[in-house]
Structures are given as structure tokens and as C-alpha cells.
Write a protein that holds these residues in place. Structure first.
Motif, PDB file in Angstrom:
ATOM      1  N   SER A 147      31.843  31.413  45.994  1.00  0.00           N
ATOM      2  CA  SER A 147      30.977  32.980  46.581  1.00  0.00           C
ATOM      3  C   SER A 147      30.142  32.791  45.380  1.00  0.00           C
ATOM      4  O   SER A 147      28.097  33.407  46.152  1.00  0.00           O
ATOM      5  CB  SER A 147      31.619  33.671  46.200  1.00  0.00           C
ATOM      6  OG  SER A 147      32.250  33.554  44.663  1.00  0.00           O
ATOM      7  N   LEU A 148      29.552  32.245  44.175  1.00  0.00           N
ATOM      8  CA  LEU A 148      28.458  32.316  43.312  1.00  0.00           C
ATOM      9  C   LEU A 148      27.239  30.988  43.404  1.00  0.00           C
ATOM     10  O   LEU A 148      26.236  30.820  42.838  1.00  0.00           O
ATOM     11  CB  LEU A 148      28.639  32.160  41.654  1.00  0.00           C
ATOM     12  CG  LEU A 148      29.083  33.547  41.547  1.00  0.00           C
ATOM     13  CD1 LEU A 148      30.024  33.736  39.910  1.00  0.00           C
ATOM     14  CD2 LEU A 148      28.848  35.078  42.036  1.00  0.00           C
ATOM     15  N   LEU A 198      31.505  35.638  50.322  1.00  0.00           N
ATOM     16  CA  LEU A 198      31.288  36.258  49.774  1.00  0.00           C
ATOM     17  C   LEU A 198      32.026  38.487  50.112  1.00  0.00           C
ATOM     18  O   LEU A 198      32.288  38.307  49.638  1.00  0.00           O
ATOM     19  CB  LEU A 198      29.257  36.891  50.385  1.00  0.00           C
ATOM     20  CG  LEU A 198      28.879  35.850  49.866  1.00  0.00           C
ATOM     21  CD1 LEU A 198      27.312  35.394  50.562  1.00  0.00           C
ATOM     22  CD2 LEU A 198      28.645  35.389  48.416  1.00  0.00           C
ATOM     23  N   THR A 222      34.994  37.869  48.210  1.00  0.00           N
ATOM     24  CA  THR A 222      34.810  37.942  46.713  1.00  0.00           C
ATOM     25  C   THR A 222      34.366  39.295  46.645  1.00  0.00           C
ATOM     26  O   THR A 222      35.315  40.146  45.184  1.00  0.00           O
ATOM     27  CB  THR A 222      33.859  36.926  46.638  1.00  0.00           C
ATOM     28  OG1 THR A 222      34.232  35.390  46.474  1.00  0.00           O
ATOM     29  CG2 THR A 222      33.684  37.468  45.116  1.00  0.00           C
ATOM     30  N   ILE A 223      33.579  39.889  47.147  1.00  0.00           N
ATOM     31  CA  ILE A 223      33.462  41.298  46.893  1.00  0.00           C
ATOM     32  C   ILE A 223      34.581  42.274  46.818  1.00  0.00           C
ATOM     33  O   ILE A 223      34.642  43.365  46.595  1.00  0.00           O
ATOM     34  CB  ILE A 223      32.267  41.914  48.150  1.00  0.00           C
ATOM     35  CG1 ILE A 223      31.048  41.311  47.769  1.00  0.00           C
ATOM     36  CG2 ILE A 223      32.102  43.589  47.919  1.00  0.00           C
ATOM     37  CD1 ILE A 223      30.343  41.344  49.203  1.00  0.00           C
ATOM     38  N   PRO A 283      34.724  33.615  38.697  1.00  0.00           N
ATOM     39  CA  PRO A 283      35.506  34.428  39.894  1.00  0.00           C
ATOM     40  C   PRO A 283      36.577  33.640  40.003  1.00  0.00           C
ATOM     41  O   PRO A 283      37.644  35.475  40.058  1.00  0.00           O
ATOM     42  CB  PRO A 283      35.025  34.321  41.389  1.00  0.00           C
ATOM     43  CG  PRO A 283      33.347  33.295  40.801  1.00  0.00           C
ATOM     44  CD  PRO A 283      33.785  32.532  39.530  1.00  0.00           C
ATOM     45  N   THR A 286      27.756  39.354  43.511  1.00  0.00           N
ATOM     46  CA  THR A 286      28.529  39.232  44.900  1.00  0.00           C
ATOM     47  C   THR A 286      27.896  39.772  46.332  1.00  0.00           C
ATOM     48  O   THR A 286      27.257  39.453  47.222  1.00  0.00           O
ATOM     49  CB  THR A 286      29.964  39.288  45.512  1.00  0.00           C
ATOM     50  OG1 THR A 286      30.259  40.043  45.321  1.00  0.00           O
ATOM     51  CG2 THR A 286      30.771  37.904  44.987  1.00  0.00           C
TER      52      THR A 286
END
Length: 303
Positions: free
Chosen positions: A12-13, A240, A243-244, A165, A69
Motif C-alpha cells: 500500500s505505501l 489501499l 489498508t484504510i 503496515p 493511505t
């Protein structure tokens, strides 16, 4: 039930910030940073068995990762797809949707992640097969064109932004599952990085904020069906969003009012960051240090 969530968290990052930062730092030495960084990341995940489950620390980590994110996703969507959509509306819609999803049971999210993992892998394989004809190995030359110190820092940054993460968010997977998912996840990032440079060229890669998306523009099916990049960019959105959602699940207050108030505050912060190029660049330049701060918090020994 096997969980694949760490596969998504690990990637994600890199979107919008991580890959661009690493390309700028390591240039054609990116492959060294990616390969050695992956090995370092495996060691980090193997040796870190326990994290600090203090509620305050989990809340801070959840809030920070939600902001980062969300900024990446909203900036991605607003810049490349929804330029005419009011930024505040897009921010509210995204965070409310993710908040609702975060209220689902863990088992439901695990099952969804398994299905999306299959889609992500098939999409990745098709992306690779479609871009191979556009690869020019000469684009990667000259090799070893960044300093030793920059390459070493690139290795550290890669390991940090890929593992943080997972360490912060994934409390369900076993150590073995995390490492397996991490290896698969980082293999895809390595290939995406390789394709970005060999297809676009180093100079072009350094221009774009989302080189991993721009390279998809080169894909055509049967040499005449274009604009299929939307099918592949959906994978970025999946990484993303999941992850959020998990970051929001980490935010746990006893009071519902405080919880909703925190979400509103996050919305305002995300919207403010996305509105200003200065704040976007601040996040871009200081992401590694923010990640170090999160890891420091989550790894503080329990008392």
C-alpha cells in the motif's frame, strides 16, 4: 482460515509515494534496494513476534496510517480519474465507505481478501505478459548510478515501508503466513518497478508521481484495444482500501462520539493535505521517518 491481508498491506505505501521516492533515491540501483530490502523485511517480520497492544498506541498508529493511505488513494483518484469531483466530497465518500466496511467481522474481511488476492495475482500476471513486449533493457542503463549511501538508505526505506503496515495492522496472521504473503507481495513490487523503468525509462519514471500507473497506459489488447489500464489500476485501489479499512479498525475508542469525531478530524486532515502541494510533498519526503515513528511506537516494550 488462511488470511491474505498482509499481501495488500505490504504494497500500500509504495503507490504514489514509495516507488517514486525509491526511484529518485536509488535510480537504476532500485533492484538492489528492492531485493536486499525484501530480505531485510523478511528478517524483520521473522524476528518481530510481539507488538505493543496499548490502546493509545494502536489508536495513534491507526490514525496515522488511515491518513497516509487515504491521502494516497484520494490523490490518486482525484488526479487521474475524478478531477472535476469536489475533493471534500471524494474524501468524505471514501472514508465513510471504509468506516462502514471496518465494522464487518474479521472473518468476512478475510474471505473478501482471499477473493481479491486471486484477482490481484491474475491481474498482475496479465499486466506482466502485456508489458513484456514494451520492455527495453537499455532503459535501465547505466547501472550503479546512485551512491552507496543512497542505495543503503533505499534498502532501509524499502524494508520499512513494506513491513510497517503489516506489523501495525496484521494481528490475525501467523508469522509464517505474514512472510509468505510478504514475499509474494514484494515480488510483485519488484516486477512492477522493473517494468516501470524498462518500459518508461528512468528519466520518465522520475517525472511521474504514479509511474506504476502510467506504465499501464502502454498496455493494449490485440494491438487495438487500449485504455485497459482501468482494469489494472483497480488493484491499486483494492490495496489501499483494504489498508484504510484495517487502519480504521485499529482505531478503538470507548465512546462512539469520540470515534465519529476522530473520523471527522481525519477527513478534514486528509482533505487539507490533498488540497495543498506543499503538504503532499511533505508527506512524500518524510514518509520514511513517519514509518520509523510508527514502528518505534508499536515496538515499545510492554510494561
Amino acid at each position: 482460515m488462511k488470511t491474505r491481508t498482509s499481501y495488500f498491506f505490504g504494497r500500500s505505501l509504495f503507490y504514489g509515494i514509495g516507488l517514486s521516492y525509491l526511484f529518485k533515491l536509488t535510480k537504476s540501483n532500485f533492484w538492489i534496494a528492492f531485493l536486499v530490502g525484501t530480505i531485510l523485511g523478511i528478517l524483520i517480520l521473522y524476528f518481530i513476534k510481539n507488538t505493543n497492544n496499548n490502546k493509545i498506541i494502536k489508536n495513534i498508529c491507526g490514525i496515522v496510517l488511515t491518513i497516509i493511505t487515504s491521502v494516497i488513494l484520494i490523490n490518486f483518484a482525484h488526479t487521474l480519474y475524478l478531477e472535476n469531483t469536489p475533493l471534500l466530497f471524494l474524501t468524505i465518500f471514501t472514508l465513510v465507505l471504509c468506516y462502514i466496511m471496518s465494522k464487518c467481522e474479521n472473518n468476512a474481511l478475510t474471505r473478501v481478501a482471499q477473493i481479491l488476492f486471486i484477482y490481484s495475482i491474475f491481474s498482475f500476471l496479465f499486466e506482466v505478459l502485456s508489458l513484456v513486449p514494451h520492455v527495453k533493457i537499455s532503459n535501465i542503463y547505466p547501472l550503479f548510478n546512485s551512491s552507496v549511501l543512497d542505495t543503503i538508505w533505499g534498502i532501509i526505506v524499502f524494508a520499512l515501508i513494506s513491513t510497517a503496515p503489516i506489523i501495525v495492522l496484521d494481528s490475525e496472521s501467523t508469522s509464517k503466513e505474514k512472510i509468505i504473503n510478504y514475499v509474494i507481495s514484494m515480488f510483485t513490487i519488484l516486477i512492477i518497478g522493473f517494468l516501470s523503468i524498462t518500459v518508461l525509462g528512468l528519466k520518465e519514471v522520475l517525472i511521474y508521481r504514479y509511474p506504476e500507473y502510467v506504465v499501464l497506459k502502454r498496455i493494449k489488447i490485440l494491438n487495438f484495444i487500449s485504455n485497459v489500464d482501468n482494469l489494472f489500476s483497480f488493484v491499486i485501489i483494492i490495496d489501499l482500501i483494504l489498508t484504510i479499512v484495517q487502519s480504521i479498525k485499529n482505531i478503538n475508542f470507548k465512546s462512539k462520539k469520540i470515534e465519529i469525531g476522530t473520523l471527522i478530524l481525519i477527513t478534514l486532515i486528509v482533505n487539507y493535505i490533498c488540497m495543498n502541494n506543499f503538504t503532499i510533498m511533505f508527506l512524500y519526503n518524510y514518509l520514511p521517518y513517519i514509518v520509523i515513528f510508527l514502528l518505534f511506537l508499536i515496538l515499545i516494550p510492554k510494561r
